[in-house]
Design a protein around this motif. Structure first.
Motif, PDB file in Angstrom:
ATOM      1  N   GLN A   1      -5.726   6.722  -5.780  1.00  0.00           N
ATOM      2  CA  GLN A   1      -5.184   6.061  -6.960  1.00  0.00           C
ATOM      3  C   GLN A   1      -5.124   4.569  -6.696  1.00  0.00           C
ATOM      4  N   GLY A   2      -5.115   3.802  -7.802  1.00  0.00           N
ATOM      5  CA  GLY A   2      -5.099   2.356  -7.640  1.00  0.00           C
ATOM      6  C   GLY A   2      -4.825   1.649  -8.942  1.00  0.00           C
TER       7      GLY A   2
ATOM      8  N   ARG B   1     -10.720  -2.207  -3.649  1.00  0.00           N
ATOM      9  CA  ARG B   1     -10.226  -1.461  -2.481  1.00  0.00           C
ATOM     10  C   ARG B   1      -8.888  -1.966  -1.979  1.00  0.00           C
TER      11      ARG B   1
ATOM     12  N   LEU C   1       2.204   1.694  -3.453  1.00  0.00           N
ATOM     13  CA  LEU C   1       1.128   2.121  -4.342  1.00  0.00           C
ATOM     14  C   LEU C   1       0.801   3.595  -4.127  1.00  0.00           C
TER      15      LEU C   1
ATOM     16  N   HIS D   1      -6.460  -2.712  -3.791  1.00  0.00           N
ATOM     17  CA  HIS D   1      -5.437  -2.196  -4.701  1.00  0.00           C
ATOM     18  C   HIS D   1      -5.605  -0.690  -4.878  1.00  0.00           C
ATOM     19  N   MET D   2      -6.112  -0.023  -3.851  1.00  0.00           N
ATOM     20  CA  MET D   2      -6.385   1.407  -3.924  1.00  0.00           C
ATOM     21  C   MET D   2      -5.940   2.078  -2.637  1.00  0.00           C
ATOM     22  N   VAL D   3      -5.455   3.317  -2.781  1.00  0.00           N
ATOM     23  CA  VAL D   3      -5.135   4.133  -1.619  1.00  0.00           C
ATOM     24  C   VAL D   3      -5.738   5.517  -1.820  1.00  0.00           C
TER      25      VAL D   3
ATOM     26  N   LEU E   1      -1.600   1.872 -13.152  1.00  0.00           N
ATOM     27  CA  LEU E   1      -2.006   2.807 -12.109  1.00  0.00           C
ATOM     28  C   LEU E   1      -2.889   3.891 -12.709  1.00  0.00           C
TER      29      LEU E   1
ATOM     30  N   VAL F   1     -11.646  -0.769  -9.776  1.00  0.00           N
ATOM     31  CA  VAL F   1     -10.458  -0.698  -8.921  1.00  0.00           C
ATOM     32  C   VAL F   1     -10.867  -1.258  -7.557  1.00  0.00           C
TER      33      VAL F   1
ATOM     34  N   SER G   1     -14.824  -0.285  -2.858  1.00  0.00           N
ATOM     35  CA  SER G   1     -14.142  -0.425  -4.140  1.00  0.00           C
ATOM     36  C   SER G   1     -14.793   0.512  -5.155  1.00  0.00           C
TER      37      SER G   1
ATOM     38  N   LYS H   1       0.832  -1.199   0.000  1.00  0.00           N
ATOM     39  CA  LYS H   1       0.000   0.000   0.000  1.00  0.00           C
ATOM     40  C   LYS H   1       0.874   1.259   0.000  1.00  0.00           C
TER      41      LYS H   1
END
Length: 370
Positions: free
Chosen positions: A328-329, A364, A272, A366-368, A315, A362, A297, A269
């Protein structure tokens, strides 16, 4: 860590040195560098140290006689960096070698820290150099970097190197004492000694200009670096490096601005969240923005606009209805697929895609949020 003096407790430091500190009128500040090398040698009695050093373009431009400090064109900057990096490596090797320390040159591009496999390779190299007792001296490889694909400043590079190295603290040596509540040249400007989270209000205090004209960063870049660091649980300080023995002056003073870590994200994370080059932008409606804020998500039904030409796994930045950056993710669809299912509920997506839709555009995991 809640005070500048506590940074001495860090097990591993990243120290960023700007061009204006290292080079004046095309000449290296050899005596100043010697004082900094002595401080690094002192720190290494209890900690490991990585240096992120600017200065290659400024040194090379002087040797080649290039106008505007080598920044008149991309070709000039690349040529100046090629020549100057040789001199920069020699300066650090000599300064650290005086204390019996081996300097190791490490040139990186943005791709080395943006692409996961290359990021892990860079991390392994840093770890092995430190294990072997060397001080890595890192710089962006400006001889091949372009305006579109580069960090653009070593402040953000320092924060990313700190992530890759598992450092606990970053010292950004600057030509100002730290972050002020307004332009420090204005009457009544106040130095902010401690920042608990880089909020939009804090970002509004920054100026994007580099005071010296030599570097490519400014206070805005330093706050972006602080945002990268705080997410990864890394303390970051902006201190005035123009003095002899600048680290002792800042930490014993204390004089500077400390950005207190705000979280301890997982390694993935943190990587990312620190990435700087999204391949596209997904804009969402107000309802989706609220759901994302609560940890959901990103679903196709909430997407209103799509920019860029990206592939699955790239990304992407996520913007709210007013253009504000939400996060972003890593995207689960290509740009063309996203456009085909934009705004559609899941039960209508299969007809457009020709296959069963994935759980999210995207996910959650793989998202920040940014």
């Amino acid at each position: 860590m809640h005070a500048l003096s506590e940074l001495r407790q860090a097990r591993r430091f990243v120290i960023k040195v700007g061009s204006a500190l290292l080079v004046q009128q095309g000449k290296p500040r050899v005596e100043w560098l010697a004082s900094l090398a002595a401080e690094i040698a002192d720190l290494r009695k209890a900690s490991e140290v990585i240096v992120v050093s600017s200065g290659a373009i400024a040194l090379g431009a002087a040797k080649l006689g290039l106008a505007k400090g080598g920044r008149g064109s991309l070709a000039d900057a690349q040529a100046a960096a090629s020549v100057g990096q040789v001199e920069l490596a020699r300066l650090w090797s000599d300064a650290l070698g005086h204390h019996g320390i081996t300097a190791a040159q490490m040139l990186v591009t943005i791709g080395d820290l943006e692409e996961r496999r290359r990021y892990l390779n860079a991390s392994a190299t840093l770890a092995r150099l430190l294990e072997a007792g060397a001080v890595p001296v890192v710089n962006e490889n400006d001889s091949v970097a372009t305006e579109e694909i580069r960090f653009g400043d070593n402040d953000r590079l320092a924060a990313r190197v700190a992530q890759a190295a598992g450092a606990e603290a970053v010292l950004l040596l600057s030509d100002v004492d730290g972050l002020y509540d307004r332009d420090p040249r204005e009457a009544g400007a106040t130095l902010i000694e401690r920042v608990e989270g880089v909020t939009p209000e804090v970002m509004a205090m920054a100026s994007g200009a580099s005071a010296s004209g030599l570097g490519s960063g400014g206070m805005l870049a330093k706050l972006q670096a602080a945002r990268i660091a705080e997410r990864a649980g890394i303390a970051l300080a902006i201190v005035n490096g123009t003095y002899v023995s600048p680290i002792a002056r800042a930490l014993d003073g204390p004089v500077g601005t400390l950005f207190v870590p705000q979280g301890d994200a997982s390694a993935r994370k943190a990587w990312l969240g620190g990435r700087l080059a999204p391949a596209g932008v997904l804009t969402v409606d107000a309802g989706c923005a609220v759901a994302l804020e609560k940890g959901a998500s990103l679903l196709a039904a909430g997407i209103t606009e799509i920019e860029g030409d990206f592939a699955r796994g790239d990304l992407v930045a996520i913007h709210g209805p007013k253009g504000e950056r939400l996060g972003q993710g890593l995207v689960e669809y290509t740009a063309a697929e996203c456009r085909s299912i934009r705004g559609l509920k899941q039960d209508r997506q299969a007809d457009r895609l020709g296959y069963a839709p994935r759980a999210a555009v995207v996910h959650r995991d793989h998202m920040v949020r940014t």
